[in-house]
Write an enzyme that holds these catalytic residues in place. Structure first.
Site, short mmCIF file in Angstrom:
data_model
loop_
_atom_site.label_atom_id
_atom_site.label_comp_id
_atom_site.label_asym_id
_atom_site.label_seq_id
_atom_site.Cartn_x
_atom_site.Cartn_y
_atom_site.Cartn_z
N SER A 7 94.94 75.61 1.30
CA SER A 7 93.47 75.38 2.04
C SER A 7 92.53 75.28 0.69
CB SER A 7 93.36 76.96 2.66
OG SER A 7 93.12 77.84 1.73
N LYS A 8 91.15 75.41 1.05
CA LYS A 8 90.22 75.05 0.26
C LYS A 8 90.25 76.15 -0.77
CE LYS A 8 86.63 72.32 1.68
NZ LYS A 8 85.41 72.12 2.29
N ARG A 9 90.64 77.35 -0.45
CA ARG A 9 90.71 78.61 -1.38
C ARG A 9 91.52 78.16 -2.41
NH1 ARG A 9 93.78 82.96 -0.50
NH2 ARG A 9 94.45 82.06 1.72
N HIS A 10 92.78 77.59 -2.07
CA HIS A 10 93.76 77.31 -2.83
C HIS A 10 93.58 76.13 -3.98
CE1 HIS A 10 96.15 79.20 0.50
NE2 HIS A 10 96.51 80.29 -0.59
N GLY A 11 92.59 75.32 -3.60
CA GLY A 11 92.31 74.09 -4.20
C GLY A 11 92.62 72.95 -3.50
#
Ligand code: GLU
Length: 472
Positions: free
Chosen positions: A246-250
């Site tokens: 997800s966005k949080r992961h990159g």
């Protein structure tokens, strides 16, 4: 060259321009690019813009820009799928004429009722083939219809996937999906098959979220008598915690890796290559080596985890390797003011001592700022802390010692500072730390003797004088 040299290889990257070029897409593009270059084949680009509502020009631009930045050049002109709609429809007509497809007059209401029935009965939701064998003469006059594939019902289909191994699906599970909508426009599934064939694609390397599609695309190819490509469905990228990226992961656009994270393209390429593909224990792999070594056998079967720390370590490596003039060009626009020619020159001369300490271009720019701050330098809190107690008196002694150095170079400067420490009966650090604070306004910086040399006599002595106790 590897043992798996294949001739006439054609790969393609086929992004849907509904958003930026995300990191998973970039990896798919890289693998296709490397495979083609390894075999001396072609790497093609196809923009899958058939979804008119969601495809945008800014997304297309971002994809092309991201690919150029990563050095993934494609052969020939990019193909725009939407522009080929007439050709797709032509193939659907051929399928119809040959009896491999049929017209379906089921109304949306009828299909909704069918789905409801299947749901209630706990059955898979699937078109039931109600017009498959029906006499077209029974069709209501001038009623709208779609064209559906007449998918085989008996037997099974096996794909010898180069990453997933042999995967078999019963043909009965493959539905008679729509090829042409009632307005005559082709569906995505039809377009992909026709384009891959017309572009001469020999190897389809893509995310394993498309493996199911391969089983729907194959009967279409077989019906047209077209050669099947070699498939390689690569596992998706997961976050460091194993969850879907997800966005949080990159899961960001590659532009964020370039602009907001200050990464070098060769570091991102190297990282993406290692994300799902391996060559022994090698971590740092140059582009030349990657082209020489890349093959599909080295692609792992399980999802890889995105590890930002690893990416940053690689980036640090490539920054240290990078040419000073290039880094100067990349750092200059990140500084809060326009550099004069002499400032630019100073920045470039400082690069060799800045490079070993930066993981990205943002840090590189921050670490370079001491060169350009004007007197009296603003001290951050950590630097102010170093300037209390005996520091001003020590700096006065350093000032006197340095003022008498004839040859302003780091060796002679170091000798002078060491002498001050010895004479004062303190460790070198007790002198060097306040000196660093005085010269840079920070607690950390490149080696202090390099800093002195780079700043030059006048600026160095001025910055020290600003912080020293006036001697009696
Ligand atoms: N356009 C599809 C996507 O962006 C890729 C289709 C394919 O590679 O066959 O996911």
């Amino acid at each position: 060259m590897g043992a798996t040299t294949e001739s006439g290889v054609v790969t393609r990257f086929a992004p849907s321009p509904t958003g930026f070029l995300h990191i998973g897409g970039a990896r798919t593009a890289l693998f296709n690019w490397l495979f083609a270059r390894h075999h001396g084949g072609k790497f093609l680009l196809r923009i899958e813009d058939t979804d008119r509502a969601r495809s945008t020009q800014p997304a297309i631009d971002a994809i092309l820009d991201g690919m150029r930045w990563l050095g993934l050049d494609w052969d020939g002109e990019a193909v725009h799928q939407f522009a080929r709609a007439a050709r797709h429809a032509e193939v659907a007509q051929q399928m119809l004429a040959a009896g491999h497809a049929y017209k379906c007059y089921a109304t949306p209401e009828e299909l909704a009722a069918l789905r409801e029935e299947q749901r209630a009965a706990g059955k898979p939701i699937r078109y039931d083939g109600r017009w498959r064998d029906r006499d077209p003469a029974e069709a209501p006059e001038r009623a709208p219809f779609v064209v559906r594939l007449k998918a085989p019902r008996e037997g099974a289909t096996t794909i010898h996937d180069r990453v997933q191994g042999d995967v078999t699906v019963q043909n009965g599970e493959i539905d008679d999906f729509v090829l042409l909508r009632s307005d005559g426009t082709p569906t995505y599934m039809l377009a992909v098959v026709v384009d891959d064939h017309d572009m001469g694609v020999t190897h389809v390397i893509r995310g394993d979220d498309h493996l199911n599609n391969a089983f729907r695309q194959l009967p279409l190819m077989k019906a047209m008598g077209w050669a099947e490509p070699v498939y390689a469905h690569i596992p998706l990228i997961h976050g460091a915690d194993g969850a879907k990226l997800s966005k949080r992961h990159g899961a960001l656009g590659v532009d964020a890796y370039r602009d907001e994270m200050g990464l070098l393209p060769e570091a991102v390429d190297n990282y993406l290559l290692r994300l799902g593909w391996g060559h022994g224990d090698d971590e740092i792999i140059s582009r030349e080596q990657a082209i020489e070594w890349f093959d599909l056998d080295g692609v792992g079967k399980s999802p890889s985890r995105f590890d930002f720390k690893k990416l940053e370590n690689l980036n640090g490596h490539y920054i240290r390797e990078a040419d000073d003039a290039r880094l100067t060009d990349l750092v200059a626009p990140r500084l809060p003011f326009e550099l004069s020619a002499s400032q630019r020159n100073l920045l470039q001369r400082t690069m060799p001592v800045l490079k070993p300490r930066a993981a990205n271009l943002i840090e590189l720019a921050e670490n370079a700022m001491f060169l350009f701050r004007t007197r009296p330098l603003e001290m951050d809190d950590a630097a102010s802390d170093l300037l209390g107690g005996d520091a001003p008196a020590l700096l006065a002694r350093v000032h006197a010692a340095l003022a008498s150095v004839n040859d302003w170079e780091s060796g002679a400067l170091e000798a002078a500072v060491r002498q001050v420490a010895e004479a004062a009966g303190v460790k070198l650090g007790a002198v060097a730390q306040p000196l660093r604070a005085a010269l840079t306004g920070r607690k950390t910086s490149p080696g202090i003797f390099d800093v002195l040399e780079l700043l030059g006599r006048e600026e160095s002595l001025g910055r020290i004088a600003d912080r020293m106790a006036v001697q009696a």
